[in-house]
Design a protein around this motif. Structure first.
Motif, PDB file in Angstrom:
ATOM      1  N   ARG A 135       0.806  -1.235   0.118  1.00  0.00           N
ATOM      2  CA  ARG A 135       0.025  -0.029  -0.099  1.00  0.00           C
ATOM      3  C   ARG A 135       0.724   1.307  -0.190  1.00  0.00           C
ATOM      4  O   ARG A 135       1.735   1.419   0.863  1.00  0.00           O
ATOM      5  CB  ARG A 135      -1.086  -0.023   1.197  1.00  0.00           C
ATOM      6  N   LEU A 136       0.583   2.136  -1.014  1.00  0.00           N
ATOM      7  CA  LEU A 136       1.437   3.510  -1.178  1.00  0.00           C
ATOM      8  C   LEU A 136       0.718   4.249  -0.644  1.00  0.00           C
ATOM      9  O   LEU A 136      -0.682   4.426  -1.021  1.00  0.00           O
ATOM     10  CB  LEU A 136       1.955   3.502  -2.683  1.00  0.00           C
ATOM     11  N   PHE A 137       1.178   5.487   0.018  1.00  0.00           N
ATOM     12  CA  PHE A 137       0.402   6.754   0.514  1.00  0.00           C
ATOM     13  C   PHE A 137      -0.002   7.656  -0.748  1.00  0.00           C
ATOM     14  O   PHE A 137       0.647   7.541  -1.665  1.00  0.00           O
ATOM     15  CB  PHE A 137       0.989   7.656   1.519  1.00  0.00           C
ATOM     16  N   ALA A 138      -1.279   8.230  -0.592  1.00  0.00           N
ATOM     17  CA  ALA A 138      -1.751   8.962  -1.800  1.00  0.00           C
ATOM     18  C   ALA A 138      -0.985  10.071  -1.855  1.00  0.00           C
ATOM     19  O   ALA A 138      -0.811  10.621  -0.765  1.00  0.00           O
ATOM     20  CB  ALA A 138      -3.293   8.914  -1.631  1.00  0.00           C
ATOM     21  N   LEU A 139      -0.767  10.566  -3.134  1.00  0.00           N
ATOM     22  CA  LEU A 139      -0.048  12.102  -3.339  1.00  0.00           C
ATOM     23  C   LEU A 139      -1.195  13.103  -3.631  1.00  0.00           C
ATOM     24  O   LEU A 139      -0.801  14.314  -3.863  1.00  0.00           O
ATOM     25  CB  LEU A 139       0.955  11.946  -4.408  1.00  0.00           C
ATOM     26  N   LYS A 140      -2.420  12.748  -2.955  1.00  0.00           N
ATOM     27  CA  LYS A 140      -3.674  13.803  -3.196  1.00  0.00           C
ATOM     28  C   LYS A 140      -3.483  14.615  -1.894  1.00  0.00           C
ATOM     29  O   LYS A 140      -3.193  14.274  -0.606  1.00  0.00           O
ATOM     30  CB  LYS A 140      -4.888  12.996  -3.154  1.00  0.00           C
ATOM     31  N   PHE A 141      -3.582  15.983  -2.299  1.00  0.00           N
ATOM     32  CA  PHE A 141      -3.822  17.030  -1.198  1.00  0.00           C
ATOM     33  C   PHE A 141      -5.178  17.643  -0.703  1.00  0.00           C
ATOM     34  O   PHE A 141      -5.840  17.804  -1.880  1.00  0.00           O
ATOM     35  CB  PHE A 141      -3.008  18.281  -1.434  1.00  0.00           C
TER      36      PHE A 141
ATOM     37  N   PHE B  23      -3.209  22.342   1.859  1.00  0.00           N
ATOM     38  CA  PHE B  23      -1.605  22.553   1.640  1.00  0.00           C
ATOM     39  C   PHE B  23      -0.813  22.754   2.959  1.00  0.00           C
ATOM     40  O   PHE B  23       0.198  23.163   2.755  1.00  0.00           O
ATOM     41  CB  PHE B  23      -1.382  23.518   0.736  1.00  0.00           C
ATOM     42  N   SER B  24      -1.705  22.436   4.158  1.00  0.00           N
ATOM     43  CA  SER B  24      -1.169  22.609   5.401  1.00  0.00           C
ATOM     44  C   SER B  24       0.206  21.497   5.703  1.00  0.00           C
ATOM     45  O   SER B  24      -0.027  20.469   5.319  1.00  0.00           O
ATOM     46  CB  SER B  24      -1.946  22.535   6.337  1.00  0.00           C
ATOM     47  N   TRP B  25       1.220  22.114   6.266  1.00  0.00           N
ATOM     48  CA  TRP B  25       2.408  21.331   6.862  1.00  0.00           C
ATOM     49  C   TRP B  25       1.894  20.092   7.578  1.00  0.00           C
ATOM     50  O   TRP B  25       2.282  19.003   7.223  1.00  0.00           O
ATOM     51  CB  TRP B  25       3.540  22.122   7.293  1.00  0.00           C
ATOM     52  N   LYS B  26       1.224  20.389   8.795  1.00  0.00           N
ATOM     53  CA  LYS B  26       0.604  19.571   9.513  1.00  0.00           C
ATOM     54  C   LYS B  26       0.051  18.248   8.983  1.00  0.00           C
ATOM     55  O   LYS B  26       0.266  17.145   9.448  1.00  0.00           O
ATOM     56  CB  LYS B  26      -0.220  20.037  10.475  1.00  0.00           C
ATOM     57  N   ASP B  27      -1.111  18.443   8.022  1.00  0.00           N
ATOM     58  CA  ASP B  27      -1.581  17.413   7.382  1.00  0.00           C
ATOM     59  C   ASP B  27      -0.911  16.538   6.415  1.00  0.00           C
ATOM     60  O   ASP B  27      -1.275  15.646   5.962  1.00  0.00           O
ATOM     61  CB  ASP B  27      -2.742  17.781   6.825  1.00  0.00           C
ATOM     62  N   ASN B  28       0.195  17.311   5.784  1.00  0.00           N
ATOM     63  CA  ASN B  28       0.775  16.572   4.538  1.00  0.00           C
ATOM     64  C   ASN B  28       2.373  16.440   4.595  1.00  0.00           C
ATOM     65  O   ASN B  28       3.069  16.828   3.678  1.00  0.00           O
ATOM     66  CB  ASN B  28       0.409  17.654   3.325  1.00  0.00           C
ATOM     67  N   LYS B  29       2.969  16.197   5.942  1.00  0.00           N
ATOM     68  CA  LYS B  29       4.298  16.154   6.328  1.00  0.00           C
ATOM     69  C   LYS B  29       4.910  15.250   5.310  1.00  0.00           C
ATOM     70  O   LYS B  29       6.100  15.529   4.360  1.00  0.00           O
ATOM     71  CB  LYS B  29       4.490  15.977   7.508  1.00  0.00           C
ATOM     72  N   GLU B  30       4.564  14.153   5.065  1.00  0.00           N
ATOM     73  CA  GLU B  30       5.001  13.027   4.166  1.00  0.00           C
ATOM     74  C   GLU B  30       5.029  13.511   2.797  1.00  0.00           C
ATOM     75  O   GLU B  30       6.070  13.379   2.178  1.00  0.00           O
ATOM     76  CB  GLU B  30       4.439  11.922   4.360  1.00  0.00           C
ATOM     77  N   LYS B  31       4.043  14.062   2.311  1.00  0.00           N
ATOM     78  CA  LYS B  31       3.949  14.559   1.128  1.00  0.00           C
ATOM     79  C   LYS B  31       4.966  15.527   0.658  1.00  0.00           C
ATOM     80  O   LYS B  31       5.511  15.800  -0.328  1.00  0.00           O
ATOM     81  CB  LYS B  31       2.457  15.039   0.475  1.00  0.00           C
TER      82      LYS B  31
ATOM     83  N   ILE C 295       9.649   3.329   0.223  1.00  0.00           N
ATOM     84  CA  ILE C 295      10.350   3.018   1.645  1.00  0.00           C
ATOM     85  C   ILE C 295       9.477   3.864   2.643  1.00  0.00           C
ATOM     86  O   ILE C 295       8.990   3.484   3.778  1.00  0.00           O
ATOM     87  CB  ILE C 295      11.731   3.188   1.573  1.00  0.00           C
ATOM     88  N   MET C 296       8.900   5.180   2.155  1.00  0.00           N
ATOM     89  CA  MET C 296       8.484   6.063   3.026  1.00  0.00           C
ATOM     90  C   MET C 296       7.009   5.348   3.188  1.00  0.00           C
ATOM     91  O   MET C 296       6.433   5.175   4.245  1.00  0.00           O
ATOM     92  CB  MET C 296       8.186   7.411   2.563  1.00  0.00           C
ATOM     93  N   SER C 297       6.224   4.755   2.199  1.00  0.00           N
ATOM     94  CA  SER C 297       4.946   3.885   2.318  1.00  0.00           C
ATOM     95  C   SER C 297       5.053   2.934   3.178  1.00  0.00           C
ATOM     96  O   SER C 297       4.075   2.851   4.085  1.00  0.00           O
ATOM     97  CB  SER C 297       4.603   3.813   0.882  1.00  0.00           C
ATOM     98  N   VAL C 298       6.114   1.986   3.075  1.00  0.00           N
ATOM     99  CA  VAL C 298       6.150   0.817   4.000  1.00  0.00           C
ATOM    100  C   VAL C 298       6.188   1.323   5.533  1.00  0.00           C
ATOM    101  O   VAL C 298       5.716   0.838   6.271  1.00  0.00           O
ATOM    102  CB  VAL C 298       7.291   0.098   3.640  1.00  0.00           C
ATOM    103  N   ILE C 299       7.218   2.495   5.729  1.00  0.00           N
ATOM    104  CA  ILE C 299       7.208   2.675   7.022  1.00  0.00           C
ATOM    105  C   ILE C 299       6.038   3.374   7.545  1.00  0.00           C
ATOM    106  O   ILE C 299       5.682   3.161   8.782  1.00  0.00           O
ATOM    107  CB  ILE C 299       8.375   3.808   7.097  1.00  0.00           C
ATOM    108  N   LEU C 300       5.318   4.341   6.744  1.00  0.00           N
ATOM    109  CA  LEU C 300       3.983   4.976   7.331  1.00  0.00           C
ATOM    110  C   LEU C 300       3.148   3.884   7.517  1.00  0.00           C
ATOM    111  O   LEU C 300       2.353   3.910   8.318  1.00  0.00           O
ATOM    112  CB  LEU C 300       3.689   5.964   6.318  1.00  0.00           C
ATOM    113  N   ASN C 301       3.032   2.887   6.487  1.00  0.00           N
ATOM    114  CA  ASN C 301       2.097   1.757   6.603  1.00  0.00           C
ATOM    115  C   ASN C 301       2.364   1.138   7.972  1.00  0.00           C
ATOM    116  O   ASN C 301       1.129   0.495   8.740  1.00  0.00           O
ATOM    117  CB  ASN C 301       1.978   0.969   5.522  1.00  0.00           C
TER     118      ASN C 301
END
Length: 83
Positions: free
Chosen positions: A24-30, A33-41, A69-75
């Protein structure tokens, strides 16, 4: 390293496997545009921008690997928090 035939072959094979895997990969949808909600993106976008400026088109395999790698760690963090 990315000019090496064997490195490019390994990356190609890995990407081919990832196309059919169930990671499962994290979605790149915004949603906003806040930093708090989208740090990974934002982190991925900043990393990608720097890599493209440094290495041009040769940066894309590295960007894909970092994204996976980011997706695996986040999941894994998400799954750990749920349990």
């Amino acid at each position: 390293a990315l000019n090496n035939y064997w490195v490019l072959l390994a990356i190609t094979l890995l990407c081919s496997y990832l196309l059919v895997s169930e990671i499962r990969l994290f979605a790149l949808k915004f949603k906003n545009f806040s930093w708090k909600d989208n740090k990974e993106k934002w982190t991925l976008i900043a990393f990608s921008s720097v890599m493209i400026c440094i290495a041009g088109w040769k940066a894309f395999p590295a960007i894909i690997i970092v994204y996976v790698i980011m997706s695996v760690i986040l999941n894994s963090r998400k799954n750990t928090a749920e349990n």
